[in-house]
Design an enzyme around this catalytic site. Structure first.
Site, short mmCIF file in Angstrom:
data_model
loop_
_atom_site.label_atom_id
_atom_site.label_comp_id
_atom_site.label_asym_id
_atom_site.label_seq_id
_atom_site.Cartn_x
_atom_site.Cartn_y
_atom_site.Cartn_z
N LYS A 28 0.79 -1.30 0.15
CA LYS A 28 0.03 -0.20 0.07
C LYS A 28 0.75 1.28 -0.72
O LYS A 28 0.73 2.24 -0.49
CB LYS A 28 -0.62 0.31 1.29
CG LYS A 28 -1.73 -1.14 1.09
CD LYS A 28 -3.47 -0.58 0.44
CE LYS A 28 -4.20 -1.50 0.43
NZ LYS A 28 -3.99 -2.96 0.73
N SER A 67 2.96 -11.40 -1.58
CA SER A 67 2.58 -11.66 -0.47
C SER A 67 3.16 -10.89 0.88
O SER A 67 3.48 -9.68 -0.38
CB SER A 67 3.33 -12.80 0.05
OG SER A 67 3.94 -14.01 -0.37
C1 LIG Z 1 -5.18 -3.91 0.70
C2 LIG Z 1 -4.17 -5.29 0.76
C3 LIG Z 1 -4.57 -6.18 -0.28
C4 LIG Z 1 -5.78 -5.77 -0.87
O1 LIG Z 1 -5.30 -4.96 -2.51
P1 LIG Z 1 -6.67 -4.23 -3.02
O2 LIG Z 1 -5.42 -3.19 -3.87
O3 LIG Z 1 -7.73 -3.26 -2.69
O4 LIG Z 1 -6.87 -5.57 -3.87
C5 LIG Z 1 -4.45 -7.54 0.04
N1 LIG Z 1 -3.13 -7.72 0.50
C6 LIG Z 1 -2.63 -6.82 1.73
C7 LIG Z 1 -1.35 -6.92 2.73
C8 LIG Z 1 -3.12 -5.51 1.88
O5 LIG Z 1 -3.15 -4.52 2.45
#
Ligand SMILES: *Cc1c(COP(=O)(O)O)cnc(C)c1O
Length: 344
Positions: free
Chosen positions: A81, A331
């Site tokens: 993110k 992951s």
């Molecule tokens: C946000 C998140 C996801 C999902 O990502 P999207 O872009 O909402 O599909 C998967 N794994 C982790 C660790 C996340 O923080």
């Protein structure tokens, strides 16, 4: 006979043709292009971590394949993110920078926005539920964000955020349905393919679809024959239902330990990209996630939250036959210790 050089040229042309198809064809006139992803990658150089790609002979043996784990649990704030949040804030104009950004999230997006704001000198406001874990609220404040708490049973975070956008001129950065966020998340996969080469399959977790949208565009360009597979929790398969029915399906808040995938519907921007570039969406059970958390911790010393184990669990449980294939897996995420210790 074809020489290696000719083969390379041929592959390269094929790659460019497919890449152009995805980038320029009016049929696939996406909100995000491959160029947006490479631009994001340039912005992130020296700022985001280039996370390691780990392998495990145990994992390969179990799945019967060659698996490459892109470990975003080692990213700043513990999740990919950060890539999207930093890229989005980097695109602000002077006026937006002065007024600041707002996000609503209790999870990784909030932490990512907070750190990105701190690095770029942009003030960030986070709207969080008042019953969020107190250490999470404290950590978000500690990084310098203004935290606005709300009651998740009686108040709407969207309404609170909209009010602040109107009153203070803040720019709302959503966690997935935003082109600069999607482009930033896509850099996870440009790094992976640049490092390990062409893939047969790429497995990616799906919440709102920001990560997989960016990942699928990157894969379509860099490894055009790679089949991109999305993974959701069994009880939260809104994206799978959407892909199969051809329209966005909304579900009630799903009960699953994969809290990052408790989204009720995927995004307006992410869905068309998923429809065009994702081969299939599969699901795994919470028990398979618990087993994957254990495997990661015991065998590979990877601590990844349940949502960050979705893609790996699908591969290790052979939800799709990937025998002898080269398989990329994204992951990661944050897991707190008490949560980890509860998965015995
Ligand atoms: C946000 C998140 C996801 C999902 O990502 P999207 O872009 O909402 O599909 C998967 N794994 C982790 C660790 C996340 O923080």
């Amino acid at each position: 006979m074809i020489t290696v050089r000719e083969l390379y040229t041929c592959k390269r042309e094929y790659k460019l043709t497919i890449g152009n198809l995805y980038m320029h064809s009016s049929k696939h006139n996406f909100s995000v292009t491959y160029t947006d992803i490479t631009t994001a990658a340039t912005r992130l150089v020296g700022i985001a971590h280039r996370t390691p790609v780990l392998t495990s002979s145990q994992a390969n043996k179990k799945a019967g394949a060659h698996i490459f784990f892109k470990c975003e649990n080692f990213q700043r704030v513990g999740a990919f993110k950060f890539r999207g949040a930093y890229n989005a804030l980097s695109c602000f104009d002077e006026n937006q920078k002065r007024r600041g950004a707002i996000a609503f999230s209790a999870g990784n997006h909030a932490q990512a926005m907070t750190l990105a704001g701190q690095l770029l000198g942009i003030s960030v406001t986070i709207v969080m539920p008042e019953d969020a874990p107190s250490q999470k609220i404290a950590a978000t404040k500690g990084y310098g964000a203004e935290v606005i708490l709300y009651n998740r049973y009686t108040e709407s975070r969207e309404a609170i955020a909209a009010e602040l956008v109107n009153e203070r001129g803040l720019t709302l950065i959503p966690p997935f349905d935003h082109r600069d966020v999607i482009a930033g998340q896509g850099t996870t996969v440009t790094e992976l393919i640049e490092e390990i080469g062409l893939l047969d399959y790429l497995f990616v977790p799906i919440g709102g679809g920001g990560l997989i949208a960016g990942a699928a565009i990157a894969a379509a360009y860099l490894s055009p024959e790679c089949k991109v597979i999305g993974v959701e929790p069994e009880l939260g398969n809104d994206a799978q239902q959407s892909l199969r029915s051809g329209k966005i399906v909304t579900i009630p808040v799903p009960k699953t330990i994969a809290d990052g995938a408790q989204t009720q519907r995927i995004g307006e921007l992410t869905f068309p990209i998923i429809q065009a570039c994702v081969r299939d969406i599969v699901t795994v059970s919470d028990d398979q996630l618990r087993e994957q958390i254990r495997f990661f911790a015991e065998r590979m010393k990877i601590i990844a939250e349940p949502t960050g184990c979705l893609a790996a669990a699908a591969v290790m449980n052979k939800v799709i036959d990937v025998t002898n294939k080269r398989v990329g897996v994204v992951s990661g995420g944050n897991m707190d210790l008490s949560q980890l210790l509860s998965y015995k």
